[in-house]
Design a protein around this motif. Structure first.
Motif, PDB file in Angstrom:
ATOM      1  N   GLU A  45       0.347  -1.289  -0.058  1.00  0.00           N
ATOM      2  CA  GLU A  45       0.254   0.208  -0.279  1.00  0.00           C
ATOM      3  C   GLU A  45       0.729   1.342  -0.049  1.00  0.00           C
ATOM      4  O   GLU A  45       0.425   2.213  -0.695  1.00  0.00           O
ATOM      5  CB  GLU A  45      -1.403  -0.102   0.974  1.00  0.00           C
ATOM      6  N   ILE A  46       1.857   0.939   0.943  1.00  0.00           N
ATOM      7  CA  ILE A  46       3.048   2.442   0.663  1.00  0.00           C
ATOM      8  C   ILE A  46       3.182   2.396  -0.597  1.00  0.00           C
ATOM      9  O   ILE A  46       3.972   3.792  -1.327  1.00  0.00           O
ATOM     10  CB  ILE A  46       4.255   1.824   1.695  1.00  0.00           C
ATOM     11  N   ALA A  47       3.862   1.717  -1.016  1.00  0.00           N
ATOM     12  CA  ALA A  47       5.177   1.511  -1.900  1.00  0.00           C
ATOM     13  C   ALA A  47       4.011   2.379  -3.774  1.00  0.00           C
ATOM     14  O   ALA A  47       3.811   2.626  -4.094  1.00  0.00           O
ATOM     15  CB  ALA A  47       5.361  -0.434  -3.048  1.00  0.00           C
ATOM     16  N   ASP A  48       1.919   1.545  -3.932  1.00  0.00           N
ATOM     17  CA  ASP A  48       0.836   2.390  -4.373  1.00  0.00           C
ATOM     18  C   ASP A  48       1.241   3.661  -4.371  1.00  0.00           C
ATOM     19  O   ASP A  48       0.960   4.260  -4.933  1.00  0.00           O
ATOM     20  CB  ASP A  48       0.026   1.264  -4.006  1.00  0.00           C
ATOM     21  N   ILE A  49       0.769   4.261  -2.539  1.00  0.00           N
ATOM     22  CA  ILE A  49       1.056   5.575  -2.903  1.00  0.00           C
ATOM     23  C   ILE A  49       1.802   6.598  -2.718  1.00  0.00           C
ATOM     24  O   ILE A  49       2.050   7.561  -3.344  1.00  0.00           O
ATOM     25  CB  ILE A  49       0.154   5.467  -1.349  1.00  0.00           C
ATOM     26  N   LEU A  50       3.092   6.078  -2.917  1.00  0.00           N
ATOM     27  CA  LEU A  50       4.813   6.925  -3.393  1.00  0.00           C
ATOM     28  C   LEU A  50       4.152   6.190  -4.747  1.00  0.00           C
ATOM     29  O   LEU A  50       6.447   6.469  -5.323  1.00  0.00           O
ATOM     30  CB  LEU A  50       4.936   6.056  -2.340  1.00  0.00           C
ATOM     31  N   ASN A  51       4.181   5.527  -5.639  1.00  0.00           N
ATOM     32  CA  ASN A  51       4.182   5.247  -7.413  1.00  0.00           C
ATOM     33  C   ASN A  51       4.942   4.594  -7.297  1.00  0.00           C
ATOM     34  O   ASN A  51       6.603   5.123  -8.033  1.00  0.00           O
ATOM     35  CB  ASN A  51       3.891   6.432  -7.531  1.00  0.00           C
ATOM     36  N   CYS A  52       5.591   3.444  -6.541  1.00  0.00           N
ATOM     37  CA  CYS A  52       6.591   2.361  -6.350  1.00  0.00           C
ATOM     38  C   CYS A  52       6.356   1.420  -6.511  1.00  0.00           C
ATOM     39  O   CYS A  52       5.066   0.583  -6.607  1.00  0.00           O
ATOM     40  CB  CYS A  52       7.464   2.636  -5.228  1.00  0.00           C
ATOM     41  N   ASP A  53       7.082   0.428  -7.415  1.00  0.00           N
ATOM     42  CA  ASP A  53       7.100  -1.223  -7.148  1.00  0.00           C
ATOM     43  C   ASP A  53       7.521  -1.367  -6.149  1.00  0.00           C
ATOM     44  O   ASP A  53       8.702  -0.438  -5.882  1.00  0.00           O
ATOM     45  CB  ASP A  53       7.162  -1.647  -8.444  1.00  0.00           C
ATOM     46  N   LEU A  54       6.984  -2.291  -5.439  1.00  0.00           N
ATOM     47  CA  LEU A  54       7.756  -3.525  -4.154  1.00  0.00           C
ATOM     48  C   LEU A  54       8.008  -4.531  -5.173  1.00  0.00           C
ATOM     49  O   LEU A  54       7.894  -5.241  -5.463  1.00  0.00           O
ATOM     50  CB  LEU A  54       6.851  -3.356  -3.023  1.00  0.00           C
ATOM     51  N   ASP A  55       9.710  -4.883  -4.489  1.00  0.00           N
ATOM     52  CA  ASP A  55      10.078  -6.528  -4.601  1.00  0.00           C
ATOM     53  C   ASP A  55      10.500  -6.516  -3.580  1.00  0.00           C
ATOM     54  O   ASP A  55      11.691  -6.229  -3.137  1.00  0.00           O
ATOM     55  CB  ASP A  55      11.469  -5.782  -5.921  1.00  0.00           C
ATOM     56  N   ILE A  56       9.961  -7.831  -3.402  1.00  0.00           N
ATOM     57  CA  ILE A  56      10.837  -8.593  -2.401  1.00  0.00           C
ATOM     58  C   ILE A  56      10.958 -10.008  -2.864  1.00  0.00           C
ATOM     59  O   ILE A  56      10.035 -10.821  -3.655  1.00  0.00           O
ATOM     60  CB  ILE A  56       9.421  -9.111  -1.159  1.00  0.00           C
ATOM     61  N   ASN A  57      12.192 -10.456  -2.630  1.00  0.00           N
ATOM     62  CA  ASN A  57      12.990 -11.679  -2.583  1.00  0.00           C
ATOM     63  C   ASN A  57      13.798 -12.319  -0.913  1.00  0.00           C
ATOM     64  O   ASN A  57      13.904 -11.172  -0.486  1.00  0.00           O
ATOM     65  CB  ASN A  57      13.984 -11.579  -3.743  1.00  0.00           C
ATOM     66  N   PHE A  58      13.958 -13.862  -1.703  1.00  0.00           N
ATOM     67  CA  PHE A  58      14.977 -13.965  -0.730  1.00  0.00           C
ATOM     68  C   PHE A  58      16.118 -14.537  -1.960  1.00  0.00           C
ATOM     69  O   PHE A  58      15.912 -15.041  -3.133  1.00  0.00           O
ATOM     70  CB  PHE A  58      14.471 -15.269  -0.449  1.00  0.00           C
ATOM     71  N   THR A  59      17.129 -14.659  -0.956  1.00  0.00           N
ATOM     72  CA  THR A  59      18.747 -14.390  -1.805  1.00  0.00           C
ATOM     73  C   THR A  59      19.113 -15.662  -1.275  1.00  0.00           C
ATOM     74  O   THR A  59      19.596 -15.543   0.038  1.00  0.00           O
ATOM     75  CB  THR A  59      19.470 -12.737  -2.576  1.00  0.00           C
ATOM     76  N   LEU A  60      19.612 -16.736  -1.802  1.00  0.00           N
ATOM     77  CA  LEU A  60      20.533 -17.715  -1.597  1.00  0.00           C
ATOM     78  C   LEU A  60      22.040 -17.309  -1.141  1.00  0.00           C
ATOM     79  O   LEU A  60      22.274 -16.760  -2.444  1.00  0.00           O
ATOM     80  CB  LEU A  60      20.024 -19.028  -2.376  1.00  0.00           C
ATOM     81  N   ARG A  61      22.174 -17.423  -0.013  1.00  0.00           N
ATOM     82  CA  ARG A  61      23.654 -16.755   0.269  1.00  0.00           C
ATOM     83  C   ARG A  61      24.618 -17.500  -0.605  1.00  0.00           C
ATOM     84  O   ARG A  61      25.936 -16.952  -0.422  1.00  0.00           O
ATOM     85  CB  ARG A  61      23.834 -16.930   1.890  1.00  0.00           C
ATOM     86  N   ASP A  62      24.634 -18.943  -0.452  1.00  0.00           N
ATOM     87  CA  ASP A  62      25.356 -19.589  -1.163  1.00  0.00           C
ATOM     88  C   ASP A  62      25.626 -19.136  -2.870  1.00  0.00           C
ATOM     89  O   ASP A  62      26.715 -19.071  -2.982  1.00  0.00           O
ATOM     90  CB  ASP A  62      25.727 -20.882  -0.847  1.00  0.00           C
ATOM     91  N   THR A  63      24.242 -19.519  -3.362  1.00  0.00           N
ATOM     92  CA  THR A  63      24.274 -18.750  -4.733  1.00  0.00           C
ATOM     93  C   THR A  63      24.073 -17.572  -5.518  1.00  0.00           C
ATOM     94  O   THR A  63      24.628 -17.331  -6.379  1.00  0.00           O
ATOM     95  CB  THR A  63      23.519 -20.278  -5.664  1.00  0.00           C
ATOM     96  N   GLY A  64      22.981 -16.931  -4.998  1.00  0.00           N
ATOM     97  CA  GLY A  64      23.222 -15.405  -5.004  1.00  0.00           C
ATOM     98  C   GLY A  64      21.819 -15.550  -6.144  1.00  0.00           C
ATOM     99  O   GLY A  64      21.019 -14.492  -6.451  1.00  0.00           O
ATOM    100  N   GLU A  65      21.181 -16.424  -5.605  1.00  0.00           N
ATOM    101  CA  GLU A  65      20.173 -16.940  -7.011  1.00  0.00           C
ATOM    102  C   GLU A  65      18.293 -16.477  -5.567  1.00  0.00           C
ATOM    103  O   GLU A  65      18.838 -16.342  -4.909  1.00  0.00           O
ATOM    104  CB  GLU A  65      19.548 -18.281  -6.925  1.00  0.00           C
ATOM    105  N   GLN A  66      17.774 -15.615  -6.395  1.00  0.00           N
ATOM    106  CA  GLN A  66      17.398 -14.861  -5.983  1.00  0.00           C
ATOM    107  C   GLN A  66      15.810 -15.507  -6.215  1.00  0.00           C
ATOM    108  O   GLN A  66      15.174 -16.014  -7.345  1.00  0.00           O
ATOM    109  CB  GLN A  66      16.482 -13.753  -6.471  1.00  0.00           C
ATOM    110  N   VAL A  67      14.653 -16.742  -4.998  1.00  0.00           N
ATOM    111  CA  VAL A  67      14.236 -16.901  -5.221  1.00  0.00           C
ATOM    112  C   VAL A  67      13.017 -15.824  -4.956  1.00  0.00           C
ATOM    113  O   VAL A  67      12.356 -15.377  -4.464  1.00  0.00           O
ATOM    114  CB  VAL A  67      13.803 -18.315  -3.994  1.00  0.00           C
TER     115      VAL A  67
END
Length: 68
Positions: free
Chosen positions: A46-68
């Motif tokens: 909701e905050i992102a929408d109000i501020l005209n932003c996209d929200l990207d939430i990811n888990f990033t595997l620390r050993d490989t850098g892969e985002q899930v």
């Protein structure tokens, strides 16, 4: 996330009070959430929408850098 919200507020030339009004909450409540960095995903979206932003939430595997 609180720091990121504050940065976007500066870039959008908005105050915490402006954001609180848009969220239909008190400035004090929003300030507490910012201080404690305590937001639900729904609130962040909701905050992102109000501020005209996209929200990207990811888990990033620390050993490989892969985002899930």
């Amino acid at each position: 996330m609180s720091e990121k919200i504050k940065i976007v507020l500066v870039k959008r030339k908005k105050s915490v009070t402006d954001l609180a009004k848009a969220l239909n909450t008190s400035s004090q409540n929003l300030s507490n959430k910012l201080r404690n960095d305590n937001f639900r995903e729904e609130e962040l979206r909701e905050i992102a929408d109000i501020l005209n932003c996209d929200l990207d939430i990811n888990f990033t595997l620390r050993d490989t850098g892969e985002q899930v």
